[in-house]
Design an enzyme around this catalytic site. Structure first.
Site, PDB file in Angstrom:
ATOM      1  N   GLY A 146      -0.520  -1.690   6.442  1.00 41.40           N
ATOM      2  CA  GLY A 146      -1.151  -1.788   7.743  1.00 41.40           C
ATOM      3  C   GLY A 146      -2.142  -2.921   7.812  1.00 41.40           C
ATOM      4  O   GLY A 146      -2.192  -3.802   6.945  1.00 41.40           O
ATOM      5  N   ASP A 147      -2.979  -2.892   8.848  1.00 44.33           N
ATOM      6  CA  ASP A 147      -3.932  -3.972   9.068  1.00 44.33           C
ATOM      7  C   ASP A 147      -4.957  -4.078   7.942  1.00 44.33           C
ATOM      8  O   ASP A 147      -5.429  -5.170   7.621  1.00 44.33           O
ATOM      9  CB  ASP A 147      -4.640  -3.773  10.407  1.00 44.33           C
ATOM     10  CG  ASP A 147      -3.687  -3.902  11.582  1.00 44.33           C
ATOM     11  OD1 ASP A 147      -2.860  -4.839  11.559  1.00 44.33           O
ATOM     12  OD2 ASP A 147      -3.745  -3.083  12.506  1.00 44.33           O
ATOM     13  N   GLY A 148      -5.305  -2.952   7.320  1.00 45.46           N
ATOM     14  CA  GLY A 148      -6.238  -2.995   6.206  1.00 45.46           C
ATOM     15  C   GLY A 148      -5.680  -3.750   5.015  1.00 45.46           C
ATOM     16  O   GLY A 148      -6.376  -4.557   4.382  1.00 45.46           O
ATOM     17  N   GLU A 205     -12.202  -1.755   9.261  1.00 49.46           N
ATOM     18  CA  GLU A 205     -12.968  -1.269   8.119  1.00 49.46           C
ATOM     19  C   GLU A 205     -14.457  -1.587   8.305  1.00 49.46           C
ATOM     20  O   GLU A 205     -14.824  -2.493   9.043  1.00 49.46           O
ATOM     21  CB  GLU A 205     -12.465  -1.913   6.814  1.00 49.46           C
ATOM     22  CG  GLU A 205     -10.982  -1.703   6.544  1.00 49.46           C
ATOM     23  CD  GLU A 205     -10.621  -0.259   6.272  1.00 49.46           C
ATOM     24  OE1 GLU A 205     -11.511   0.495   5.812  1.00 49.46           O
ATOM     25  OE2 GLU A 205      -9.460   0.127   6.525  1.00 49.46           O
ATOM     26  N   ASN A 219       0.858  -1.179   0.000  1.00 49.27           N
ATOM     27  CA  ASN A 219       0.000   0.000   0.000  1.00 49.27           C
ATOM     28  C   ASN A 219       0.897   1.232   0.000  1.00 49.27           C
ATOM     29  O   ASN A 219       1.576   1.499   0.991  1.00 49.27           O
ATOM     30  CB  ASN A 219      -0.896  -0.011   1.242  1.00 49.27           C
ATOM     31  CG  ASN A 219      -1.795   1.204   1.329  1.00 49.27           C
ATOM     32  OD1 ASN A 219      -1.758   2.089   0.467  1.00 49.27           O
ATOM     33  ND2 ASN A 219      -2.600   1.265   2.364  1.00 49.27           N
ATOM     34  N   PRO A 220       0.937   2.015  -1.081  1.00 49.42           N
ATOM     35  CA  PRO A 220       1.852   3.153  -1.145  1.00 49.42           C
ATOM     36  C   PRO A 220       1.517   4.275  -0.168  1.00 49.42           C
ATOM     37  O   PRO A 220       2.342   5.148   0.076  1.00 49.42           O
ATOM     38  CB  PRO A 220       1.711   3.634  -2.594  1.00 49.42           C
ATOM     39  CG  PRO A 220       0.397   3.123  -3.055  1.00 49.42           C
ATOM     40  CD  PRO A 220       0.168   1.836  -2.326  1.00 49.42           C
ATOM     41  N   GLU A 275      -7.013  -7.363   3.389  1.00 44.15           N
ATOM     42  CA  GLU A 275      -7.353  -7.565   1.978  1.00 44.15           C
ATOM     43  C   GLU A 275      -6.560  -8.721   1.375  1.00 44.15           C
ATOM     44  O   GLU A 275      -7.112  -9.544   0.637  1.00 44.15           O
ATOM     45  CB  GLU A 275      -7.107  -6.281   1.193  1.00 44.15           C
ATOM     46  CG  GLU A 275      -8.121  -5.188   1.463  1.00 44.15           C
ATOM     47  CD  GLU A 275      -8.124  -4.125   0.379  1.00 44.15           C
ATOM     48  OE1 GLU A 275      -7.573  -4.371  -0.716  1.00 44.15           O
ATOM     49  OE2 GLU A 275      -8.674  -3.042   0.624  1.00 44.15           O
ATOM     50  N   THR A 332      -0.331   1.835  10.706  1.00 47.38           N
ATOM     51  CA  THR A 332      -0.450   2.593  11.948  1.00 47.38           C
ATOM     52  C   THR A 332      -0.414   1.685  13.169  1.00 47.38           C
ATOM     53  O   THR A 332       0.385   1.888  14.075  1.00 47.38           O
ATOM     54  CB  THR A 332      -1.757   3.403  11.932  1.00 47.38           C
ATOM     55  OG1 THR A 332      -1.780   4.232  10.770  1.00 47.38           O
ATOM     56  CG2 THR A 332      -1.856   4.293  13.158  1.00 47.38           C
ATOM     57  N   ASP A 341      -4.769 -21.052  18.059  1.00 48.53           N
ATOM     58  CA  ASP A 341      -5.299 -21.949  19.103  1.00 48.53           C
ATOM     59  C   ASP A 341      -6.664 -22.522  18.766  1.00 48.53           C
ATOM     60  O   ASP A 341      -7.224 -23.301  19.540  1.00 48.53           O
ATOM     61  CB  ASP A 341      -5.345 -21.232  20.456  1.00 48.53           C
ATOM     62  CG  ASP A 341      -6.313 -20.056  20.476  1.00 48.53           C
ATOM     63  OD1 ASP A 341      -6.860 -19.710  19.405  1.00 48.53           O
ATOM     64  OD2 ASP A 341      -6.516 -19.460  21.560  1.00 48.53           O
TER      65      ASP A 341
END
Length: 295
Positions: free
Chosen positions: A67-69, A274, A10-11, A73, A94, A217
């Site tokens: 990041g997490d987004g 999201e 992701n740029p 995806e 972030t 787990d």
């Protein structure tokens, strides 16, 4: 033939610093014996499409760089494929919650070296409905809406501070909502501030929100914060830094494999930061659905 590795980045993630490290990262992976290539995402959903294409094109490893987004995806693209490559992560966002849980270094070049070393473990996935996957959280409650209300440019410039600023803005209007959570182990019904269904212990940059959680787990961790005033919430946040908040009488915390989430009000579901549609939803665990390179 050398194994092929595809970087999907992701740029705009983090502070847009990833691209300047890209030549060094590719060199690290090439030196480790990979045939490396990369793809810059063009907008929402593009990482999912590219991950699915890479899986079907026979790449052995697909790396989510962002990041997490971005991780979410890429995971959704891989999880939908019949042949699922190994997942790698180079965190440059972030919060980077899954990377924290897997102890992957924040330094992007060091993270690339860990991928080159190839320490692999299984990764459970949460599943909302039939085919919407998450690696960290499915959550609802007014406070959880902050993560997808923060503009990407604001996150790029301010990092975690962007979330804190948005949180302060929302505090005066924060209130409990009527929730109903039914699972194969426990149930809850009543007013509450938020509900988190987590796959990893780190959420929103906090290391121990779900202190007993593990990404492999076979369980999802459910954390509910009952109706609380502002002072109680501030105290809970301070104890959450040490992972002691689960002992508070205002917190309900348990494991489950199948969870039904609903509310009498119109409430949005937050999936890995999201927008995930309106309740009601069913959430299940997909045990060991992917292989991931850990730190």
């Amino acid at each position: 033939m050398r194994p092929r590795i595809r970087l999907i980045y992701n740029p705009t993630a983090g502070k847009e610093a990833f691209r300047q490290h890209l030549p060094q990262i590719l060199q690290i992976l090439e030196s480790a014996g990979y045939e490396a290539s990369c793809h810059a995402t063009a907008g929402p959903g593009d990482a999912t499409k590219e991950a699915f294409r890479a899986a079907n094109d026979g790449f052995q490893v697909v790396v989510a760089c962002g990041g997490d987004g971005t991780v979410n995806e890429v995971v959704n693209g891989l999880a939908a494929s019949k042949t699922r490559p190994i997942l790698g992560i180079i965190p440059s966002g972030t919060a980077n919650d899954l990377a924290r849980a897997l102890e992957i270094p924040r330094n992007v070049e060091e993270a690339a070296r860990r991928i080159a070393q190839g320490q692999i473990r299984s990764l459970d996935l949460g599943c909302v409905g039939e085919d919407r996957y998450f690696v960290n959280i499915a959550a609802f409650g007014r406070l959880t809406e902050i993560t997808y209300e923060v503009p990407s440019k604001m996150k790029t410039m301010l990092g975690h501070l962007a979330y804190y600023m948005k949180g302060l803005e929302r505090l005066p209007g924060l209130r409990a909502i009527e929730m109903k959570i039914t699972s194969d182990t426990e149930q809850f019904e009543g007013p509450a501030m938020l509900c988190l269904v987590t796959n990893s212990r780190a959420v929103g940059g906090f290391e121990r929100v779900a202190p007993r959680a593990s990404v492999s787990d076979g369980w999802l961790d459910v954390l509910i914060v009952k109706q609380s005033n502002l002072g109680d919430l501030i105290r809970l946040v301070s104890t959450a830094l040490m992972g002691d908040h689960t002992q508070d009488e205002r917190v309900v915390y348990f494991h489950a494999k199948r969870i039904e989430l609903s509310s009498q009000e119109e409430v949005d579901l937050n999936i890995d930061g999201e927008y995930g549609g309106r309740l009601p939803h069913k959430v299940t665990i997909k045990e060991g659905h992917l292989q991931v390179i850990s730190g």
